[in-house]
Enzyme design. Sequence first.
Site, mmCIF file in Angstrom:
data_model
loop_
_atom_site.group_PDB
_atom_site.id
_atom_site.type_symbol
_atom_site.label_atom_id
_atom_site.label_comp_id
_atom_site.label_asym_id
_atom_site.label_seq_id
_atom_site.Cartn_x
_atom_site.Cartn_y
_atom_site.Cartn_z
ATOM 1 N N LYS A 284 18.378 -39.380 1.567
ATOM 2 C CA LYS A 284 18.929 -39.745 0.258
ATOM 3 C C LYS A 284 18.444 -41.172 -0.031
ATOM 4 C CE LYS A 284 23.442 -40.037 -2.114
ATOM 5 N NZ LYS A 284 24.904 -39.881 -1.976
ATOM 6 N N SER B 93 26.998 -36.749 -5.373
ATOM 7 C CA SER B 93 25.832 -37.505 -5.757
ATOM 8 C C SER B 93 24.592 -37.200 -4.912
ATOM 9 C CB SER B 93 26.152 -39.003 -5.643
ATOM 10 O OG SER B 93 26.402 -39.364 -4.310
ATOM 11 N N SER C 49 30.458 -36.436 -1.988
ATOM 12 C CA SER C 49 29.046 -36.346 -2.384
ATOM 13 C C SER C 49 28.110 -35.631 -1.422
ATOM 14 C CB SER C 49 28.489 -37.740 -2.631
ATOM 15 O OG SER C 49 28.826 -38.145 -3.926
HETATM 16 N N1 GLN Z 1 31.979 -37.744 -7.247
HETATM 17 C C1 GLN Z 1 32.624 -38.866 -6.658
HETATM 18 C C2 GLN Z 1 32.351 -40.098 -7.477
HETATM 19 O O1 GLN Z 1 31.750 -39.985 -8.482
HETATM 20 C C3 GLN Z 1 32.179 -39.016 -5.241
HETATM 21 C C4 GLN Z 1 30.898 -39.719 -5.103
HETATM 22 C C5 GLN Z 1 30.473 -39.875 -3.682
HETATM 23 O O2 GLN Z 1 31.020 -39.267 -2.775
HETATM 24 N N2 GLN Z 1 29.514 -40.759 -3.492
HETATM 25 O O3 GLN Z 1 32.740 -41.162 -7.137
#
Ligand code: GLN
Length: 486
Positions: A78, A153, A177
């Site tokens: 990532k 994400s 994410s």
């Molecule tokens: N969807 C969550 C957010 O927008 C989690 C994001 C993540 O785990 N990095 O914060």
Amino acid sequence: MDIYHQTLAELCVGLEKGDFTSVELTQSLLDRVAVEDKRLNSFITITATEALAAAASADEARANGNTGALNGLPIVHKDIFCTKGVKTTCGSKMLDNFISPYSATVVKKIANAGAVVLGKCNMDEFAMGSSNETSFFGPVRNPWNLECTPGGSSGGSAASVAARLVPAATGTDTGGSIRQPAALTGTVGLKPTYGRVSRYGMIAFASSLDQAGMITRSVEDAARMLGVMAGFDKRDSTSINQAVPDYLASIGKSIKGLRIGIARQHFDEGLDERTRTKVKDAISVLESMGATTIEIDLPNINLSVPTYYVVAPAECSSNLSRFDGVRFGYRAENAEDLLDLYCRSRGEGFGDEVKRRIMTGAYVLSAGYYDAYYIKAQQVRQLIADDFKEAFFNVDLIVGPTTPSPAFKLGDKVDDPIQMYLNDIYTVGANLAGLPAMSIPCGFVNDMPVGLHLVGPHFGEEVLLRCGHQYQQETDWHMACPEAFK
Ligand code: GLN
């Protein structure tokens, strides 16, 4: 079987037997990425030259009888992990010009195990999002339906693994994410216990919640990756000095007698009916394998989304203050003075969602509101953690849905932050409590994958991996390949 359908475990056997070399494997996947990723946009950077050089070294190491756990195996990172000499963007215009001067501990450990890194994957900007639509580099598409989001994400990581561009990818999980995109793409996603894997060199979003993990196609491969990634790091003051078990050795044991907690709150309204059926079917499979189910209560879990969306923005507003246009990253041109430089660099470098989080965070931390929001959220966070602790007196793990519904269409929720945030309803609790959690594929609804969510006690990765691996011995959901990428 085509080489790209193979898991890490299968590729490892092929390399060992000499069916193909790492250079051949790497070249064939790079060729596939060059063609197929045009439809997905899952890569931000392809590191073909570095990959082929690493593959050649891996082949040489193997010839000398010197093989690490990932020797010659292709993976992707990532783009949140700092990678020395390689562009590291975090999905943001702010870091579009950033070549990292050092590598994250995770990147080093994976390289030391002999892996071949094909590139850096697309992601929501600074890991803020649940659909990959906040990326400066454009949305990623879901291999199961190109009009749908792969989740976020770590959407690029999940899409590339699901589409068979690569067998495994790193990801990070602050509120879901890794697990949410894994669920929406029919892959396996594991978020380890907070402190199990080093955060050094992983660009910070919300430091008390962030944790590195992986997306793979089988649980066995997740176990292999975790064995490489886990461990104490003196460069991360929150990393925990506890021995790393042999995860691969523990997955083979039966789940007879395993006590599985089913929380009423995970099946409340808000869960799509057909997803509920798939999750219940998966639980029946686990029961048929000898596990017992026990009803449990997580009375405060419904407060986890609002709690998370106070704590995470608060920490993000602090962490992202370092992007000021002065030391590294995007710098606005022709600034009139220092304040103008700060304001315009940040104004032009960050996208809308990141700005929304920074503003929310600054607000909840401000003198007049700190007690009402931030302190209150920390108190509720403790209650949520206590609920899990209580539950784990009686059960070995907790099982439920990963997401309220299968993948949604690109564009559907991007203008409605609350709807977007509700995607995290089943995942954020594990981050608030620092617990390990994993999503594994458990069926399809309207031809789109659905994920089964497993949460364990602190350092309970072995029980999650064992349960997930045993489930995958009985079922073949994880073997399904999207039609368009066969
Ligand atoms: N969807 C969550 C957010 O927008 C989690 C994001 C993540 O785990 N990095 O914060």
